[in-house]
Design a protein around this motif. Structure first.
Motif, PDB file in Angstrom:
ATOM      1  N   VAL A   1       0.803   7.768  -8.026  1.00 12.57           N
ATOM      2  CA  VAL A   1       1.767   8.124  -6.987  1.00 12.57           C
ATOM      3  C   VAL A   1       1.662   9.606  -6.636  1.00 12.57           C
ATOM      4  CG1 VAL A   1       4.220   8.291  -6.435  1.00 12.57           C
ATOM      5  CG2 VAL A   1       3.331   6.243  -7.575  1.00 12.57           C
ATOM      6  N   GLN A   2       1.481  10.451  -7.637  1.00 10.48           N
ATOM      7  CA  GLN A   2       1.343  11.881  -7.369  1.00 10.48           C
ATOM      8  C   GLN A   2       0.104  12.168  -6.522  1.00 10.48           C
ATOM      9  OE1 GLN A   2       3.373  14.401  -7.893  1.00 10.48           O
ATOM     10  NE2 GLN A   2       4.904  13.075  -8.856  1.00 10.48           N
ATOM     11  N   LEU A   3      -0.992  11.488  -6.810  1.00  7.60           N
ATOM     12  CA  LEU A   3      -2.206  11.667  -6.011  1.00  7.60           C
ATOM     13  C   LEU A   3      -1.995  11.202  -4.584  1.00  7.60           C
ATOM     14  CD1 LEU A   3      -4.906  10.511  -8.602  1.00  7.60           C
ATOM     15  CD2 LEU A   3      -4.616  12.838  -7.688  1.00  7.60           C
ATOM     16  N   VAL A   4      -1.310  10.068  -4.429  1.00  3.70           N
ATOM     17  CA  VAL A   4      -1.020   9.560  -3.082  1.00  3.70           C
ATOM     18  C   VAL A   4      -0.130  10.550  -2.336  1.00  3.70           C
ATOM     19  CG1 VAL A   4       0.158   7.749  -1.784  1.00  3.70           C
ATOM     20  CG2 VAL A   4      -1.332   7.139  -3.700  1.00  3.70           C
ATOM     21  N   ALA A   5       0.927  11.028  -3.007  1.00  6.65           N
ATOM     22  CA  ALA A   5       1.853  11.963  -2.363  1.00  6.65           C
ATOM     23  C   ALA A   5       1.148  13.231  -1.916  1.00  6.65           C
ATOM     24  CB  ALA A   5       2.993  12.294  -3.321  1.00  6.65           C
ATOM     25  N   ALA A   6       0.111  13.628  -2.655  1.00  9.05           N
ATOM     26  CA  ALA A   6      -0.638  14.840  -2.317  1.00  9.05           C
ATOM     27  C   ALA A   6      -1.693  14.587  -1.251  1.00  9.05           C
ATOM     28  CB  ALA A   6      -1.291  15.408  -3.568  1.00  9.05           C
ATOM     29  N   GLY A   7      -1.775  13.376  -0.736  1.00  5.67           N
ATOM     30  CA  GLY A   7      -2.729  13.062   0.311  1.00  5.67           C
ATOM     31  C   GLY A   7      -4.149  12.881  -0.173  1.00  5.67           C
ATOM     32  N   ARG A   8      -4.292  12.548  -1.478  1.00  8.74           N
ATOM     33  CA  ARG A   8      -5.637  12.398  -2.049  1.00  8.74           C
ATOM     34  C   ARG A   8      -6.171  10.971  -1.931  1.00  8.74           C
ATOM     35  NH1 ARG A   8      -6.344  16.880  -5.325  1.00  8.74           N
ATOM     36  NH2 ARG A   8      -8.557  16.314  -5.249  1.00  8.74           N
ATOM     37  N   GLY A   9      -5.379  10.066  -1.386  1.00  4.58           N
ATOM     38  CA  GLY A   9      -5.826   8.694  -1.245  1.00  4.58           C
ATOM     39  C   GLY A   9      -4.648   7.756  -1.089  1.00  4.58           C
ATOM     40  N   VAL A  10      -4.923   6.456  -1.121  1.00  3.55           N
ATOM     41  CA  VAL A  10      -3.887   5.420  -1.042  1.00  3.55           C
ATOM     42  C   VAL A  10      -4.024   4.532  -2.271  1.00  3.55           C
ATOM     43  CG1 VAL A  10      -3.840   5.461   1.477  1.00  3.55           C
ATOM     44  CG2 VAL A  10      -5.382   3.871   0.284  1.00  3.55           C
ATOM     45  N   ALA A  11      -2.966   3.779  -2.580  1.00  2.00           N
ATOM     46  CA  ALA A  11      -2.993   2.921  -3.766  1.00  2.00           C
ATOM     47  C   ALA A  11      -2.226   1.636  -3.487  1.00  2.00           C
ATOM     48  CB  ALA A  11      -2.388   3.644  -4.964  1.00  2.00           C
ATOM     49  N   ALA A  12      -2.783   0.510  -3.918  1.00  2.00           N
ATOM     50  CA  ALA A  12      -2.109  -0.780  -3.790  1.00  2.00           C
ATOM     51  C   ALA A  12      -1.375  -1.071  -5.096  1.00  2.00           C
ATOM     52  CB  ALA A  12      -3.123  -1.880  -3.492  1.00  2.00           C
ATOM     53  N   LEU A  13      -0.053  -1.211  -5.011  1.00  2.00           N
ATOM     54  CA  LEU A  13       0.786  -1.373  -6.198  1.00  2.00           C
ATOM     55  C   LEU A  13       1.831  -2.456  -5.968  1.00  2.00           C
ATOM     56  CD1 LEU A  13       1.347   2.421  -6.956  1.00  2.00           C
ATOM     57  CD2 LEU A  13       0.051   0.817  -8.397  1.00  2.00           C
ATOM     58  N   PRO A  14       2.354  -3.049  -7.040  1.00  2.00           N
ATOM     59  CA  PRO A  14       3.449  -4.011  -6.886  1.00  2.00           C
ATOM     60  C   PRO A  14       4.661  -3.343  -6.233  1.00  2.00           C
ATOM     61  CG  PRO A  14       2.519  -4.135  -9.091  1.00  2.00           C
ATOM     62  CD  PRO A  14       1.921  -2.931  -8.446  1.00  2.00           C
TER      63      PRO A  14
ATOM     64  N   LEU B   1       0.844  -1.194   0.000  1.00  2.00           N
ATOM     65  CA  LEU B   1       0.000   0.000   0.000  1.00  2.00           C
ATOM     66  C   LEU B   1       0.882   1.248   0.000  1.00  2.00           C
ATOM     67  CD1 LEU B   1      -3.059   0.755   0.153  1.00  2.00           C
ATOM     68  CD2 LEU B   1      -2.653   1.188   2.603  1.00  2.00           C
ATOM     69  N   ALA B   2       0.708   2.078  -1.025  1.00  2.00           N
ATOM     70  CA  ALA B   2       1.410   3.357  -1.088  1.00  2.00           C
ATOM     71  C   ALA B   2       0.577   4.404  -0.353  1.00  2.00           C
ATOM     72  CB  ALA B   2       1.618   3.783  -2.544  1.00  2.00           C
ATOM     73  N   VAL B   3       1.213   5.080   0.604  1.00  2.00           N
ATOM     74  CA  VAL B   3       0.520   6.105   1.381  1.00  2.00           C
ATOM     75  C   VAL B   3       1.374   7.368   1.398  1.00  2.00           C
ATOM     76  CG1 VAL B   3      -0.576   4.339   2.818  1.00  2.00           C
ATOM     77  CG2 VAL B   3       1.549   5.428   3.603  1.00  2.00           C
ATOM     78  N   ALA B   4       0.749   8.486   1.683  1.00  2.00           N
ATOM     79  CA  ALA B   4       1.478   9.756   1.774  1.00  2.00           C
ATOM     80  C   ALA B   4       2.399   9.749   2.984  1.00  2.00           C
ATOM     81  CB  ALA B   4       0.485  10.910   1.864  1.00  2.00           C
ATOM     82  N   ARG B   5       3.483  10.509   2.893  1.00  2.00           N
ATOM     83  CA  ARG B   5       4.436  10.568   4.008  1.00  2.00           C
ATOM     84  C   ARG B   5       3.778  11.080   5.286  1.00  2.00           C
ATOM     85  NH1 ARG B   5       9.167  14.200   1.918  1.00  2.00           N
ATOM     86  NH2 ARG B   5       7.328  15.375   1.208  1.00  2.00           N
ATOM     87  N   GLN B   6       2.814  11.976   5.141  1.00  2.00           N
ATOM     88  CA  GLN B   6       2.158  12.566   6.314  1.00  2.00           C
ATOM     89  C   GLN B   6       0.961  11.744   6.798  1.00  2.00           C
ATOM     90  OE1 GLN B   6       2.251  13.751   3.258  1.00  2.00           O
ATOM     91  NE2 GLN B   6       0.298  14.687   2.605  1.00  2.00           N
ATOM     92  N   SER B   7       0.659  10.644   6.122  1.00  2.00           N
ATOM     93  CA  SER B   7      -0.493   9.829   6.493  1.00  2.00           C
ATOM     94  C   SER B   7      -0.276   9.146   7.841  1.00  2.00           C
ATOM     95  CB  SER B   7      -0.746   8.761   5.422  1.00  2.00           C
ATOM     96  OG  SER B   7      -1.680   7.800   5.864  1.00  2.00           O
ATOM     97  N   ALA B   8      -1.381   8.932   8.570  1.00  2.00           N
ATOM     98  CA  ALA B   8      -1.313   8.214   9.842  1.00  2.00           C
ATOM     99  C   ALA B   8      -0.874   6.770   9.635  1.00  2.00           C
ATOM    100  CB  ALA B   8      -2.677   8.268  10.533  1.00  2.00           C
ATOM    101  N   LEU B   9      -1.038   6.264   8.413  1.00  2.00           N
ATOM    102  CA  LEU B   9      -0.648   4.886   8.118  1.00  2.00           C
ATOM    103  C   LEU B   9       0.837   4.755   7.805  1.00  2.00           C
ATOM    104  CD1 LEU B   9      -3.627   3.834   5.799  1.00  2.00           C
ATOM    105  CD2 LEU B   9      -3.355   3.374   8.243  1.00  2.00           C
ATOM    106  N   ALA B  10       1.513   5.889   7.576  1.00  2.00           N
ATOM    107  CA  ALA B  10       2.895   5.832   7.101  1.00  2.00           C
ATOM    108  C   ALA B  10       3.826   5.144   8.089  1.00  2.00           C
ATOM    109  CB  ALA B  10       3.397   7.247   6.798  1.00  2.00           C
ATOM    110  N   GLY B  11       3.533   5.220   9.356  1.00  2.00           N
ATOM    111  CA  GLY B  11       4.411   4.609  10.347  1.00  2.00           C
ATOM    112  C   GLY B  11       4.059   3.177  10.689  1.00  2.00           C
ATOM    113  N   ALA B  12       2.991   2.682  10.095  1.00  2.00           N
ATOM    114  CA  ALA B  12       2.556   1.322  10.428  1.00  2.00           C
ATOM    115  C   ALA B  12       3.418   0.284   9.724  1.00  2.00           C
ATOM    116  CB  ALA B  12       1.096   1.146  10.026  1.00  2.00           C
TER     117      ALA B  12
END
Length: 307
Positions: free
Chosen positions: A229-242, A168-179
């Motif tokens: 990736v750009q949308l994820v980086a901007a905090g617009r959502g998450v994405a599941a990628l290889p 799961l790709a998440v933004a650096r500032q996301s609450a999930l980033a540290g999980a």
């Protein structure tokens, strides 16, 4: 009424200029050649050559048949040559469709290297996002499908390329980033960014969310991996990628990658599907060897697949 041997006879007469020399070229006696020519003229009901001229002159009808011979015989020869090369596995057709948006990253270099080694194999590549590629494969419209979703079919063989982890790709500032890992229920509060294909063809649904009975809070689609990736980086959502598709973006510190589920996470196998029996074709074997070698040289985090 006209057979290939008749066309070959008229072409040999034209090139040799006499029945004697034409017979030598065709490895028959002059008598046999004359008999064949007379038999053809009798069947057609028209004379084909003006005899007792040197070089032999063709009648109007003979000229028409000779023109046909000049057109058809080279095509027949080329086809026979191609069939011999096909039988030897030296030429053919490899029309590929992909069900993996991010696969262009490794597939294009593999095709370039393969083309250098097998210039006589006709290559074609298309994206199989708007039709059912396995059916096209069985019909013969395609020769290979790159997919992570095997479908039971006795007419199709699935040749494994490699295994990869879906993360799961998440933004650096996301609450999930540290999980270390996320459970399916965590996505119930997230906007999931996916490629614009049916849910049934997305690994994040089939291998992660659907078995847990979880749906994301919202969905958004993007055509290309960089856009996602750009949308994820901007905090617009998450994405599941290889995992391998995210390597360059992780190196640039644009996003974070989090494991899906506990333990080993979600691992999938990427296959090259071909018609049953085609896995023995030499140039298909060569393509598989080339693709695997490039993938394991250039992609991070992949594993060898059994089979």
């Amino acid at each position: 009424m006209l057979e290939l041997r008749h066309l070959a006879t008229l072409q040999a007469i034209d090139e040799a200029g006499s029945l004697v020399e034409a017979a030598e070229r065709l490895h028959v006696t002059q008598s046999a050649l004359s008999h064949q020519l007379k038999d053809l003229e009798h069947r057609l009901g028209v004379a084909l050559i003006v005899r007792r001229t040197r070089p032999i002159r063709f009648t109007t009808a003979g000229g028409r048949v000779l023109a046909l011979a000049r057109q058809v015989l080279p095509q027949v020869k080329r086809t026979e040559t191609e069939l011999r090369r096909l039988a030897a596995g030296q030429s053919g057709r490899l029309h590929i469709a992909i069900e993996c948006h991010s696969c262009f990253q490794w597939l294009m270099p593999a095709l370039d290297r393969f083309r250098e080694a097998w210039p006589e194999v006709e290559l074609d590549l298309s994206a199989a996002f708007s039709f059912t590629p396995q059916a096209a494969l069985v019909r013969g419209d395609l020769d290979m499908v790159i997919t992570s979703d095997p479908v039971d079919n006795d007419a199709v063989r699935y040749l494994p390329l490699f295994r990869y982890e879906l993360v799961l790709a998440v933004a650096r500032q996301s609450a999930l980033a540290g999980a270390r890992a996320v459970a399916p229920r965590a996505l119930a509060e997230e906007t999931l960014i996916t490629y614009p294909v049916e849910h049934e063809r997305l690994d994040v649904f089939t291998a992660f969310l659907d078995p847990a009975g979880v749906a994301p809070a919202a969905l958004r689609t993007a055509e290309l991996t960089p856009m996602m990736v750009q949308l994820v980086a901007a905090g617009r959502g998450v994405a599941a990628l290889p995992n391998w598709a995210l390597t360059e973006y992780l190196d640039l510190d644009l996003v974070r990658a989090v494991r899906l589920g506990e333990g080993e996470g979600v691992w999938r196998t990427l296959y090259a599907a071909v018609r049953d029996g085609d896995e023995q074709v030499p140039f298909i074997q060569e393509f598989m060897d080339t693709a695997r070698a490039l993938c394991f040289s250039n992609l991070s985090g992949i594993r060898r697949a059994a089979g």
